[in-house]
Each structure stands twice: as structure tokens, then as C-alpha cells.
Design a protein around this motif. Structure first.
Motif, PDB file in Angstrom:
ATOM      1  N   GLY A   6       0.814  -1.214   0.000  1.00  0.00           N
ATOM      2  CA  GLY A   6       0.000   0.000   0.000  1.00  0.00           C
ATOM      3  C   GLY A   6       0.843   1.257   0.000  1.00  0.00           C
ATOM      4  N   ALA A   7       2.023   1.200   0.625  1.00  0.00           N
ATOM      5  CA  ALA A   7       2.879   2.379   0.729  1.00  0.00           C
ATOM      6  C   ALA A   7       3.333   2.854  -0.651  1.00  0.00           C
ATOM      7  N   LYS A   8       3.575   1.912  -1.560  1.00  0.00           N
ATOM      8  CA  LYS A   8       4.029   2.268  -2.891  1.00  0.00           C
ATOM      9  C   LYS A   8       2.990   3.104  -3.639  1.00  0.00           C
ATOM     10  N   TYR A   9       1.726   2.856  -3.361  1.00  0.00           N
ATOM     11  CA  TYR A   9       0.661   3.540  -4.075  1.00  0.00           C
ATOM     12  C   TYR A   9      -0.051   4.599  -3.221  1.00  0.00           C
ATOM     13  N   GLY A  10       0.549   5.076  -2.154  1.00  0.00           N
ATOM     14  CA  GLY A  10      -0.032   6.176  -1.387  1.00  0.00           C
ATOM     15  C   GLY A  10      -0.760   5.757  -0.122  1.00  0.00           C
ATOM     16  N   GLY A  11      -0.474   4.600   0.414  1.00  0.00           N
ATOM     17  CA  GLY A  11      -1.117   4.190   1.660  1.00  0.00           C
ATOM     18  C   GLY A  11      -2.193   3.145   1.435  1.00  0.00           C
ATOM     19  N   GLU A  12      -2.782   2.710   2.524  1.00  0.00           N
ATOM     20  CA  GLU A  12      -3.840   1.712   2.462  1.00  0.00           C
ATOM     21  C   GLU A  12      -5.034   2.267   1.691  1.00  0.00           C
ATOM     22  N   PRO A  13      -5.738   1.406   0.959  1.00  0.00           N
ATOM     23  CA  PRO A  13      -6.872   1.883   0.163  1.00  0.00           C
ATOM     24  C   PRO A  13      -7.922   2.655   0.979  1.00  0.00           C
ATOM     25  N   GLY A  14      -8.151   2.263   2.217  1.00  0.00           N
ATOM     26  CA  GLY A  14      -9.148   2.929   3.048  1.00  0.00           C
ATOM     27  C   GLY A  14      -8.787   4.342   3.439  1.00  0.00           C
ATOM     28  N   SER A  15      -7.512   4.719   3.278  1.00  0.00           N
ATOM     29  CA  SER A  15      -7.073   6.062   3.678  1.00  0.00           C
ATOM     30  C   SER A  15      -6.847   6.981   2.481  1.00  0.00           C
ATOM     31  N   ARG A  16      -7.145   6.533   1.290  1.00  0.00           N
ATOM     32  CA  ARG A  16      -6.947   7.364   0.098  1.00  0.00           C
ATOM     33  C   ARG A  16      -8.225   8.155  -0.182  1.00  0.00           C
ATOM     34  N   GLY A  17      -8.139   9.436   0.001  1.00  0.00           N
ATOM     35  CA  GLY A  17      -9.300  10.292  -0.228  1.00  0.00           C
ATOM     36  C   GLY A  17      -9.830  10.860   1.079  1.00  0.00           C
ATOM     37  N   ARG A  18     -10.841  11.678   0.946  1.00  0.00           N
ATOM     38  CA  ARG A  18     -11.390  12.393   2.088  1.00  0.00           C
ATOM     39  C   ARG A  18     -12.868  12.049   2.212  1.00  0.00           C
ATOM     40  N   THR A  19     -13.346  11.899   3.447  1.00  0.00           N
ATOM     41  CA  THR A  19     -14.760  11.640   3.703  1.00  0.00           C
ATOM     42  C   THR A  19     -15.355  12.873   4.352  1.00  0.00           C
ATOM     43  N   SER A  20     -16.401  13.412   3.747  1.00  0.00           N
ATOM     44  CA  SER A  20     -17.122  14.541   4.319  1.00  0.00           C
ATOM     45  C   SER A  20     -18.461  14.047   4.835  1.00  0.00           C
ATOM     46  N   ILE A  21     -18.864  14.578   5.974  1.00  0.00           N
ATOM     47  CA  ILE A  21     -20.147  14.204   6.570  1.00  0.00           C
ATOM     48  C   ILE A  21     -20.970  15.469   6.739  1.00  0.00           C
ATOM     49  N   ALA A  22     -22.137  15.498   6.128  1.00  0.00           N
ATOM     50  CA  ALA A  22     -23.011  16.669   6.197  1.00  0.00           C
ATOM     51  C   ALA A  22     -23.554  16.844   7.611  1.00  0.00           C
ATOM     52  N   ASP A  23     -23.810  18.087   7.987  1.00  0.00           N
ATOM     53  CA  ASP A  23     -24.359  18.382   9.308  1.00  0.00           C
ATOM     54  C   ASP A  23     -25.631  17.594   9.572  1.00  0.00           C
ATOM     55  N   VAL A  24     -26.495  17.468   8.562  1.00  0.00           N
ATOM     56  CA  VAL A  24     -27.776  16.786   8.763  1.00  0.00           C
ATOM     57  C   VAL A  24     -27.584  15.320   9.153  1.00  0.00           C
ATOM     58  N   VAL A  25     -26.497  14.707   8.715  1.00  0.00           N
ATOM     59  CA  VAL A  25     -26.211  13.320   9.087  1.00  0.00           C
ATOM     60  C   VAL A  25     -25.951  13.234  10.588  1.00  0.00           C
ATOM     61  N   VAL A  26     -25.120  14.130  11.096  1.00  0.00           N
ATOM     62  CA  VAL A  26     -24.820  14.150  12.526  1.00  0.00           C
ATOM     63  C   VAL A  26     -26.076  14.521  13.318  1.00  0.00           C
ATOM     64  N   GLU A  27     -26.886  15.451  12.789  1.00  0.00           N
ATOM     65  CA  GLU A  27     -28.139  15.820  13.461  1.00  0.00           C
ATOM     66  C   GLU A  27     -29.064  14.614  13.594  1.00  0.00           C
TER      67      GLU A  27
END
Length: 143
Positions: A6-27
Motif C-alpha cells: 500500500g505504501a508504494k501507491y499512497g497508503g492503504e486503500p481505506g485512507s486514500r481520499g477524504r470523507t465529508s459528513i453533512a451536518d444533517v447526518v450528525v443531526e
């Protein structure tokens, strides 16, 4: 044959990218978790609940009660703060209910949304007396 790590390609697949959570989800998570606590009659002020019950009967307004009524949140990248307005059942210990709501809400939001909950502010706006009808029940009976 070479082994790909995973290190060769930028880390483990689960850590590639960003997860955004909308306020309404937390509400929604916080609202459901708060409602699960024994002694919580409803969320939101009496006025907000009565306006919501009127909206729910309007054609095309969607079905069911609003899960986010009485809930507001501030969601950051890793932390969140939650404000709740509760109506509690008569006879319960308000401090015990508030503590149980905090524990349930923090646990649910941290587990499901992966956000550290820095505070859960609770305002008890009303108490549901045993002989009181809910605003929605009373309005339906009068129609």
C-alpha cells in the motif's frame, strides 16, 4: 514477481481520499440517539413540535416526524458540538436523563460519524405531564 504494498501507491486503500459528513447526518444520528433514552418524551420546543406536526399533515411534506427537530450541530473536520432541546417525561430525574442522553449521543456520533464530540449542550424546554395531550394529538381530535 514483485509484491505491491500500500505504501508504494499512497497508503492503504481505506485512507486514500477524504470523507465529508453533512451536518444533517450528525443531526439525525444525535436525534435518534437522544430519543432512545428512557425519559425523553420528545425533542424540540412545544412551538417547534406544533409547527412540525402541522407541516407533517401537509400534502407532499414528507412522512414521519422530523428526526432533526430540536437538534443543532457544528461539525468540523474531526470534532463536533451538539445542542439539544428536550421535553422530558414527568417524574424522571432530569439530571439522570441529561447524562444518559449525553452518553448515548456521544457514543453514537463518535462510532457512526468518526467525529470527536467536544460537547453536548442540553436545554430542557418542557416536561410532559401524565394527563397532557401532545399538540398533534389535540389538534387531530379537534378537526
Amino acid at each position: 514477481m514483485t509484491e505491491h504494498t500500500g505504501a508504494k501507491y499512497g497508503g492503504e486503500p481505506g485512507s486514500r481520499g477524504r470523507t465529508s459528513i453533512a451536518d444533517v447526518v450528525v443531526e439525525k444520528i444525535a436525534g435518534m440517539a437522544a430519543r432512545d433514552v428512557r425519559g425523553v418524551h420528545a425533542l424540540g420546543s412545544g412551538f417547534a413540535r406544533s409547527m412540525g406536526s402541522m407541516r407533517e399533515r401537509m400534502p407532499g411534506a414528507g412522512s414521519g416526524k422530523s428526526v432533526t427537530r430540536g437538534v443543532s450541530v457544528e461539525v468540523g473536520e474531526v470534532q463536533t458540538a451538539i445542542d439539544l432541546e428536550l421535553v422530558v417525561d414527568y417524574g424522571v430525574s432530569i439530571t439522570d436523563v441529561a447524562a444518559a442522553v449525553r452518553e448515548n449521543v456521544i457514543s453514537a456520533v463518535e462510532r457512526m460519524a468518526g467525529r470527536e464530540v467536544v460537547e453536548v449542550n442540553i436545554m430542557v424546554g418542557d416536561v410532559k405531564l401524565p394527563d397532557e395531550e401532545d399538540e398533534g394529538e389535540e389538534r387531530q381530535r379537534l378537526q
